[in-house]
Design a protein around this motif. Structure first.
Motif, short mmCIF file in Angstrom:
data_model
loop_
_atom_site.label_atom_id
_atom_site.label_comp_id
_atom_site.label_asym_id
_atom_site.label_seq_id
_atom_site.Cartn_x
_atom_site.Cartn_y
_atom_site.Cartn_z
N TRP A 196 -1.14 111.21 83.94
CA TRP A 196 -0.94 111.12 85.40
C TRP A 196 0.26 110.22 85.70
CZ3 TRP A 196 -1.23 107.16 89.13
CH2 TRP A 196 -1.37 107.58 90.46
N TRP A 197 0.41 109.12 84.99
CA TRP A 197 1.56 108.23 85.22
C TRP A 197 2.85 108.88 84.72
CZ3 TRP A 197 1.77 104.50 88.56
CH2 TRP A 197 0.60 103.81 88.92
N LEU A 198 2.79 109.59 83.58
CA LEU A 198 4.00 110.26 83.08
C LEU A 198 4.46 111.33 84.06
CD1 LEU A 198 3.48 110.63 79.21
CD2 LEU A 198 4.81 108.91 80.45
N GLU A 199 3.47 112.07 84.61
CA GLU A 199 3.84 113.10 85.60
C GLU A 199 4.45 112.46 86.84
OE1 GLU A 199 0.43 115.67 83.68
OE2 GLU A 199 0.10 115.20 85.82
N ARG A 200 4.07 111.20 87.11
CA ARG A 200 4.64 110.51 88.27
C ARG A 200 6.09 110.08 87.99
NH1 ARG A 200 1.24 109.37 92.32
NH2 ARG A 200 2.34 108.47 94.09
N GLY A 201 6.44 110.12 86.68
CA GLY A 201 7.84 109.83 86.36
C GLY A 201 8.06 108.57 85.54
N VAL A 202 6.99 107.85 85.15
CA VAL A 202 7.26 106.64 84.36
C VAL A 202 7.74 107.05 82.98
CG1 VAL A 202 5.52 105.34 85.65
CG2 VAL A 202 4.97 106.29 83.38
N ASP A 203 8.41 106.09 82.31
CA ASP A 203 9.12 106.43 81.07
C ASP A 203 8.44 105.88 79.82
OD1 ASP A 203 11.57 107.66 82.36
OD2 ASP A 203 11.50 105.70 83.34
N GLY A 204 7.17 105.47 79.95
CA GLY A 204 6.47 105.00 78.76
C GLY A 204 5.54 103.85 79.09
N PHE A 205 5.03 103.22 78.01
CA PHE A 205 4.01 102.18 78.19
C PHE A 205 4.20 101.04 77.21
CE2 PHE A 205 1.38 104.57 81.06
CZ PHE A 205 1.56 105.91 80.70
N ARG A 206 3.92 99.84 77.67
CA ARG A 206 3.68 98.68 76.81
C ARG A 206 2.17 98.60 76.75
NH1 ARG A 206 0.53 93.84 77.80
NH2 ARG A 206 1.30 92.16 76.44
N MET A 207 1.58 98.65 75.54
CA MET A 207 0.14 98.82 75.41
C MET A 207 -0.53 97.49 75.04
SD MET A 207 -0.04 102.49 73.53
CE MET A 207 1.06 103.82 74.01
N ASP A 208 -1.26 96.96 76.00
CA ASP A 208 -1.87 95.63 75.90
C ASP A 208 -2.90 95.59 74.76
OD1 ASP A 208 -2.23 93.04 77.35
OD2 ASP A 208 -4.30 93.74 77.44
N VAL A 209 -2.76 94.63 73.86
CA VAL A 209 -3.66 94.42 72.71
C VAL A 209 -4.21 95.73 72.15
CG1 VAL A 209 -4.34 92.06 73.26
CG2 VAL A 209 -5.63 93.94 74.27
N ILE A 210 -3.33 96.71 71.97
CA ILE A 210 -3.78 98.05 71.61
C ILE A 210 -4.36 98.08 70.19
CG2 ILE A 210 -1.59 98.89 70.71
CD1 ILE A 210 -4.01 100.79 73.09
N ASN A 211 -4.02 97.10 69.35
CA ASN A 211 -4.57 97.11 67.98
C ASN A 211 -5.96 96.48 67.91
OD1 ASN A 211 -3.45 94.50 68.47
ND2 ASN A 211 -3.50 94.07 66.26
#
Ligand code: TEU
Ligand code: CA
Length: 570
Positions: A196-211
């Motif tokens: 949904w965010w990508l379709e809105r046009g954002v260019d990616g993500f910084r993923m909080d404590v994803i590990n």
């Protein structure tokens, strides 16, 4: 290797919205405020804007506790404001990356209230991690938690829910319940939200404590160090058993084949170079790069981040050098000193006295930006913003700091000692308002700022530095321009020099393809230091330096206090 990807010569600028620019005088930064200040980023020449969370949140952890993933918190503005910001960022040829916080939600997210209120066996119960009290213990009594894990924000990692007689897991605050990633429904809901965010046009993500999203399903007790009340659960949740499976699945479900050029960076406390190679190997299609934490853990003792120890330069060189070597052939490094969780680097690793603040800030920027990887600039770092003067505990806002203070004082710790640790390391050092000019509240707000502005804003501010060609701001602008024009910064092999030297940080970059060599010399001290250069660097071109050139470089060079210089030879 990842060199050659669009982000391998990009520079990312992180904005902590709460403290960047306030447009409506409520003392809190917001999206319209950011839009009004985008020219600052464009002048700096950065390519990507990473926006810390702006979704609805109770702000227990300043927005890293999200209660609605597909809206904008009214404190920061509206979805229309967001769309205007996105259009303005794209209009300047920059990209915008969102902060994805999906290890946990807020306890006020409907997913959690549904999971909690439906009780055991309810439809969303298994979206979070619920467990009964430890066998044989009275539920709700100290020590009855399902395991002994310590929270990052002091106290236990479990909170008892009276209604259902069970506990829920939260590695962070009790208002940040961990999602259960074992549950396919959770993963699918996250993927849907990301699309949904990508379709809105954002260019990616910084993923909080994803590990941290994959836990050992047995949730075993951690080792309890002598005298501590809780155990260290980190071996059971850092890079857990299914982490690569989850990230590969996320890549397939969200990113694979996307027409636009995107950026994904995983924030990974405790990640090693070996694991980072797996996460960032382009062939594995997981992430583009990761934030590792080794170098920001070198100046602390066994008591953790508030147990302040001096940094040894050889430790810093060994750590950053290992990450350069580790990801040289496969994978990619992120390069940072600062973010919203770290104290200001000019106060931490440099010298923030009036005599050397600017020069040491330029030195730190030179060393970081000449490494191989993607550099991240945190708001105010480009101005040499420094740690602030916290007097009493009432000056602090951050839950990590406040919980640490309450927890230690309750155990009888000496208040001055605790405050000293907080003054050095509190995340609030990074969260004082951006210093735009010398007026009251530094031009950040026309209201009362949510946290005090650093008094040094009368001299340290963007307006003054824009007008001064020798400012830290213009130095960062030239460094960023270098990354866009000198391929050796992107592709050159890294080689550390004088690894045993406690004062000088020096290294070379060798661009095999073009035969270009760069030499970086940095004096991490307040004393002069004469170094003998490697063969063939006399009379070479100065690419950038934080002191004026007095004479051509000779076979040996006396570095002034906090002098940094980069030479190029073809
Ligand atoms: O940080 C995770 C994290 O590891 C930090 O909390 C760090 O360990 C701590 O600050 C000591 O330096 C991310 C976000 O960046 C942070 O702001 C959030 O508080 C945290 O996750 C929970 O979302
Ligand atoms: Ca505001």
């Amino acid at each position: 290797s990842a060199a050659g990807s669009w982000w391998s010569n990009a520079v990312v600028y992180q904005i902590y919205p709460r403290s960047f620019a306030d447009s409506n005088a409520d003392g809190i930064g917001d999206l319209p405020g950011i839009i009004q200040r985008l020219d600052h980023l464009a002048r700096l020449g950065v390519d990507v804007l990473w926006l810390s969370p702006v979704c609805p949140s109770p702000h227990d952890d300043n927005g890293y506790d999200i209660s609605d993933y597909q809206d904008i918190d009214p404190l920061f503005g509206s979805l229309d404001d967001f769309d205007r910001l996105l259009a303005a960022v794209h209009g300047r040829g920059m990209k915008l990356v969102m902060d994805l916080v999906v290890n946990h939600t807020s306890d006020e997210h409907p997913w959690f209230t549904g999971s909690r209120d439906a009780g055991p066996g309810g439809p969303k119960r298994d979206w979070y991690i619920w467990r009964p009290a430890r066998p044989g213990m009275e539920p709700g009594t100290p020590g009855a938690e399902p395991n002994n894990w310590q929270s990052f924000f002091s106290g236990p990692s479990w909170t008892y829910d009276e209604e259902s007689g069970e506990y829920y897991l939260h590695l962070f605050s009790r208002k940040q319940p961990d999602l259960n990633w074992e549950n396919r429904e959770v993963r699918q809901a996250v993927h849907t939200m990301m699309r949904w965010w990508l379709e809105r046009g954002v260019d990616g993500f910084r993923m909080d404590v994803i590990n941290l999203i994959s836990k050992d399903p047995a949730l075993p007790d951690g080792h309890m160090a002598e005298g501590s009340r809780y155990g260290d659960g980190s071996p059971y949740y850092i890079c857990g058993p299914r982490i690569h499976e989850y990230l590969a699945e996320m890549h397939r479900e969200v990113f694979a084949g996307h027409p636009r050029r995107l950026l994904t960076v995983g924030e990974m406390p405790g990640v090693t170079t070996e694991e980072a190679k797996l996460f960032t190997d382009p062939q594995r299609r997981e992430l583009d790069m990761v934030f590792q934490f080794e170098h920001v853990g070198l100046d602390q003792g066994p008591g953790g981040k508030f147990d302040v120890r001096p940094l040894k330069l050889t430790d810093l060189k060994a750590s950053l050098g290992r990450w350069q070597t580790g990801l040289a052939e496969t994978g990619w490094n992120s390069l940072y000193w600062n973010n919203h969780d770290q104290p200001r680097v000019v106060s931490r690793f440099g010298d923030d006295s009036p005599a050397y603040r600017d020069r040491s800030a330029k030195l730190l920027a030179t060393v970081l930006h000449l490494h191989r990887g993607t550099p991240y600039v945190y708001q105010g770092e480009e101005l040499a913003m420094a740690n602030t003067a916290f007097t009493t505990i009432d000056d602090f806002r951050d839950i990590e700091s406040l919980n640490h203070y309450r927890d230690r004082i309750a155990l009888g710790a000496d208040e001055e000692k605790i405050l000293a640790g907080l003054r050095h390391r509190s995340r609030d050092n990074a969260r004082t308002p951006m210093q735009w000019d010398a007026t009251e509240h530094a031009g950040f707000t026309a209201g009362t700022p949510w946290i005090a502005v650093n008094p040094d804003h009368t001299t340290v501010n963007a307006k003054a530095q824009l007008a001064d060609p020798d400012s830290v701001f213009h130095y960062y602008r030239r460094l960023i321009a270098l990354r866009h024009t000198e391929p050796a910064l992107t592709d050159g092999d890294f080689r550390m020099l004088y690894p045993e030297d406690e004062q000088v940080y020096a290294f070379t970059r060798h661009d095999r393809g073009r035969g270009t060599d760069l030499l970086v010399l940095a004096n991490f001290s307040g004393d002069d230091r004469t170094v003998t250069l490697p063969e063939g660097w006399a009379n070479t071109e100065t690419l950038i330096a934080n002191v004026p050139d007095t004479a051509p470089l000779a076979d040996s060079h006396t570095l002034q206090p906090w002098e940094a210089r980069v030479h190029r030879r073809r």
